[in-house]
Design a protein around this motif. Structure first.
Motif, mmCIF file in Angstrom:
data_model
loop_
_atom_site.group_PDB
_atom_site.id
_atom_site.type_symbol
_atom_site.label_atom_id
_atom_site.label_comp_id
_atom_site.label_asym_id
_atom_site.label_seq_id
_atom_site.Cartn_x
_atom_site.Cartn_y
_atom_site.Cartn_z
ATOM 1 N N THR A 274 -4.642 67.412 50.671
ATOM 2 C CA THR A 274 -5.156 66.138 51.171
ATOM 3 C C THR A 274 -4.381 65.709 52.407
ATOM 4 O O THR A 274 -3.691 66.528 53.041
ATOM 5 N N ASP A 275 -4.495 64.441 52.764
ATOM 6 C CA ASP A 275 -3.757 63.895 53.905
ATOM 7 C C ASP A 275 -3.668 62.378 53.704
ATOM 8 O O ASP A 275 -4.342 61.819 52.840
ATOM 9 N N PHE A 276 -2.828 61.733 54.505
ATOM 10 C CA PHE A 276 -2.625 60.287 54.316
ATOM 11 C C PHE A 276 -3.922 59.480 54.475
ATOM 12 O O PHE A 276 -4.181 58.582 53.660
ATOM 13 N N PRO A 277 -4.764 59.766 55.487
ATOM 14 C CA PRO A 277 -6.011 58.968 55.585
ATOM 15 C C PRO A 277 -6.886 59.109 54.336
ATOM 16 O O PRO A 277 -7.479 58.126 53.882
ATOM 17 N N GLU A 278 -6.967 60.302 53.760
ATOM 18 C CA GLU A 278 -7.796 60.448 52.556
ATOM 19 C C GLU A 278 -7.172 59.693 51.374
ATOM 20 O O GLU A 278 -7.877 59.045 50.591
ATOM 21 N N MET A 279 -5.848 59.730 51.249
ATOM 22 C CA MET A 279 -5.198 58.985 50.159
ATOM 23 C C MET A 279 -5.475 57.487 50.320
ATOM 24 O O MET A 279 -5.768 56.786 49.345
ATOM 25 N N ALA A 280 -5.411 57.003 51.571
ATOM 26 C CA ALA A 280 -5.696 55.581 51.813
ATOM 27 C C ALA A 280 -7.141 55.261 51.446
ATOM 28 O O ALA A 280 -7.426 54.224 50.827
ATOM 29 N N ALA A 281 -8.058 56.167 51.792
ATOM 30 C CA ALA A 281 -9.478 55.928 51.496
ATOM 31 C C ALA A 281 -9.700 55.843 49.985
ATOM 32 O O ALA A 281 -10.456 54.988 49.503
ATOM 33 N N VAL A 282 -9.029 56.703 49.229
ATOM 34 C CA VAL A 282 -9.155 56.663 47.761
ATOM 35 C C VAL A 282 -8.667 55.312 47.241
ATOM 36 O O VAL A 282 -9.342 54.644 46.461
ATOM 37 N N LEU A 283 -7.502 54.878 47.697
ATOM 38 C CA LEU A 283 -6.927 53.621 47.196
ATOM 39 C C LEU A 283 -7.738 52.402 47.637
ATOM 40 O O LEU A 283 -7.850 51.413 46.902
ATOM 41 N N ARG A 284 -8.329 52.480 48.839
ATOM 42 C CA ARG A 284 -9.128 51.343 49.342
ATOM 43 C C ARG A 284 -10.308 51.046 48.441
ATOM 44 O O ARG A 284 -10.655 49.885 48.230
ATOM 45 N N ARG A 285 -10.910 52.111 47.889
ATOM 46 C CA ARG A 285 -12.105 51.900 47.054
ATOM 47 C C ARG A 285 -11.789 50.985 45.870
ATOM 48 O O ARG A 285 -12.565 50.124 45.516
ATOM 49 N N ARG A 286 -10.633 51.137 45.238
ATOM 50 C CA ARG A 286 -10.286 50.342 44.060
ATOM 51 C C ARG A 286 -9.482 49.080 44.417
ATOM 52 O O ARG A 286 -9.616 48.046 43.790
ATOM 53 N N PHE A 287 -8.602 49.199 45.436
ATOM 54 C CA PHE A 287 -7.626 48.128 45.656
ATOM 55 C C PHE A 287 -7.745 47.445 47.019
ATOM 56 O O PHE A 287 -6.973 46.540 47.326
ATOM 57 N N GLY A 288 -8.705 47.900 47.838
ATOM 58 C CA GLY A 288 -8.772 47.453 49.235
ATOM 59 C C GLY A 288 -9.017 45.962 49.413
ATOM 60 O O GLY A 288 -8.648 45.401 50.444
ATOM 61 N N LYS A 289 -9.655 45.321 48.431
ATOM 62 C CA LYS A 289 -9.946 43.892 48.606
ATOM 63 C C LYS A 289 -8.689 43.041 48.431
ATOM 64 O O LYS A 289 -8.542 41.999 49.032
ATOM 65 N N LYS A 290 -7.776 43.492 47.561
ATOM 66 C CA LYS A 290 -6.602 42.666 47.246
ATOM 67 C C LYS A 290 -5.340 43.070 47.996
ATOM 68 O O LYS A 290 -4.408 42.278 48.092
ATOM 69 N N TYR A 291 -5.285 44.298 48.460
ATOM 70 C CA TYR A 291 -4.040 44.792 49.070
ATOM 71 C C TYR A 291 -4.330 45.395 50.447
ATOM 72 O O TYR A 291 -5.422 45.950 50.666
ATOM 73 N N PRO A 292 -3.321 45.315 51.359
ATOM 74 C CA PRO A 292 -3.572 45.770 52.748
ATOM 75 C C PRO A 292 -3.487 47.293 52.906
ATOM 76 O O PRO A 292 -2.669 47.813 53.645
ATOM 77 N N ILE A 293 -4.385 47.976 52.198
ATOM 78 C CA ILE A 293 -4.394 49.451 52.272
ATOM 79 C C ILE A 293 -4.842 49.845 53.687
ATOM 80 O O ILE A 293 -5.834 49.285 54.186
ATOM 81 N N PRO A 294 -4.137 50.772 54.338
ATOM 82 C CA PRO A 294 -4.500 51.120 55.730
ATOM 83 C C PRO A 294 -5.941 51.600 55.872
ATOM 84 O O PRO A 294 -6.448 52.322 55.022
ATOM 85 N N LYS A 295 -6.555 51.160 56.993
ATOM 86 C CA LYS A 295 -7.960 51.536 57.250
ATOM 87 C C LYS A 295 -8.074 52.534 58.393
ATOM 88 O O LYS A 295 -9.055 53.222 58.521
ATOM 89 N N ARG A 296 -7.064 52.539 59.284
ATOM 90 C CA ARG A 296 -7.188 53.354 60.496
ATOM 91 C C ARG A 296 -6.317 54.599 60.440
ATOM 92 O O ARG A 296 -5.282 54.617 59.777
#
Ligand code: NAP
Length: 348
Positions: free
Chosen positions: A258-280
């Motif tokens: 994997t890579d950091f952007p994909e890990m961020a994308a996974v976490l955003r799906r569940r936690f993106g509304k409440k936490y500042p998970i990277p988008k870029r």
């Protein structure tokens, strides 16, 4: 079974699995009186069929491993400093404890008549140093050795390859008859994630995941290719490596390329509304220019050799010989992040 560094993140699951299987575990820690390091292990032992015995041992104290090894037939050597920054002298902080510690532990193994097998917690850091080491290959395999790290460039990775090489050297130098020798099996995990037995563990794994949710990485993440594996599978692999008679050599433990952007994308799906998970995904040129200013481990050499380079590892030996079945990246990352949330590590 002796387990060094029993207070650690990975060791927590190893000790749990061993106690649940009914083994007597000789667990070494630097300070058996430190509640934060051992209370979770004592609690595990209360409800499991196995028995826990705690011993004090330090990697740099050559004689401290003889007493805990007495009567053991298996040694699992997990202890090694896993820190990526916050030190001034990488040799003293990482390389010396890793290499001298391995030597001290395995010299004690040579003095122990009952010992049959050593399982060493090595790392994919012992297989590769930078993603560019993959060159024309389709994936890293157990035949690869990290030859690009040094005490100045990727010192943690260097500490791991130097320690594993030392272990094989001591293993190969054993004299005596076959019956009195111990065999060596190494487990080489990629980045380990998943909930810890001790939510207060100090492993760098926690810091890396925390940065996805605490705002540190809010501006974005560099496209660094890595492998990821769940801590529960890493622990299971240690037990299989110890008890399957045919287990041998090195085993890469890595569930996902994997890579950091994909890990961020996974976490955003569940936690993106409440936490500042990277988008870029940060442009490589910007990471090259500014990375070293914000993060000591992002040296320009590291950026050149790891950003925007794919990373792949062949995990077939772990699946076919140890029977490891890897759970999904989503499950591991979500459960790990949820543990950080539950233990109050993020401000909303
Ligand atoms: P951890 O929680 O920091 O565990 C490291 C352990 O090493 C701790 O129990 C620590 O004991 C012990 N230790 C450090 N210096 C020591 C010394 N001088 N004497 C005695 N013990 C010492 O990290 P971890 O992630 O579980 O790492 C365990 C092993 O897995 C390490 O060998 C690491 O290199 C390897 N690994 C980790 C990952 C990962 O992503 N987490 C990936 C591949 C390989 P104290 O509690 O006393 O500090």
């Amino acid at each position: 079974v002796m387990v060094t560094g029993a207070s650690g993140y990975i060791a927590g699951w190893i000790v749990k699995d061993l106690l649940e299987a009914g083994h007597t575990v000789h667990a070494t820690v630097r300070n058996p009186d430190k509640a934060k390091s051992v209370d979770h292990l004592k609690r595990l032992a209360e409800s499991a069929p196995g028995t826990l015995k705690l011993f004090k041992a330090d990697l740099l104290d050559a004689d401290s491993f003889d007493a805990p090894m007495q009567g053991c037939d298996i040694l699992m050597h997990t202890a090694s400093p896993f820190v990526l920054d916050g030190f001034t002298d990488a040799h003293e902080a990482l390389v010396r404890p890793a290499v001298e510690g391995t030597r001290n532990v395995l010299n004690a193994a040579n003095r122990c008549d009952t010992l049959k097998r050593v399982v060493l917690t090595s790392s994919v850091a012992s297989v590769y140093g930078d993603a560019t080491d993959m060159k024309g290959k389709s994936a890293f395999t157990e035949a690869d050795w990290n030859s690009t790290s040094s005490v100045n460039h990727n010192p943690y990775q260097y500490s791991k390859v130097a320690a594993e090489r030392e272990a094989w050297k001591i293993h190969d130098a054993q004299g005596g008859d076959a019956a009195s020798r111990w065999d060596l099996v190494t487990i080489n995990p990629s980045l380990v994630v998943g909930p810890g037995i001790n939510p207060n563990a100090t492993s760098e794994s926690f810091d890396i995941l925390r940065q996805f949710g605490d705002g540190t990485a809010k501006p974005g993440v560099p496209d660094v290719g890595i492998g990821v594996v769940d801590v529960r599978e890493v622990a299971e692999a240690h037990l299989r490596a110890a008890y399957l008679p045919e287990a041998n050599g090195r085993y890469i433990l890595s569930g996902h390329d994997t890579d950091f952007p994909e890990m961020a994308a996974v976490l955003r799906r569940r936690f993106g509304k409440k936490y500042p998970i990277p988008k870029r995904t940060l442009p490589k040129a910007a990471v090259w220019l500014f990375g070293p200013l914000v993060n000591k481990t992002l040296s320009r050499k590291f950026v050149s050799r790891n950003v925007n380079h794919p990373w792949r590892a062949d995990n077939s030996r772990s699946r076919e010989q140890l029977g490891i079945q890897y759970r999904s990246l989503e499950e591991s990352l979500n459960e790990f992040f949820q543990q950080l949330v539950d233990s109050g590590q993020f401000k909303k």
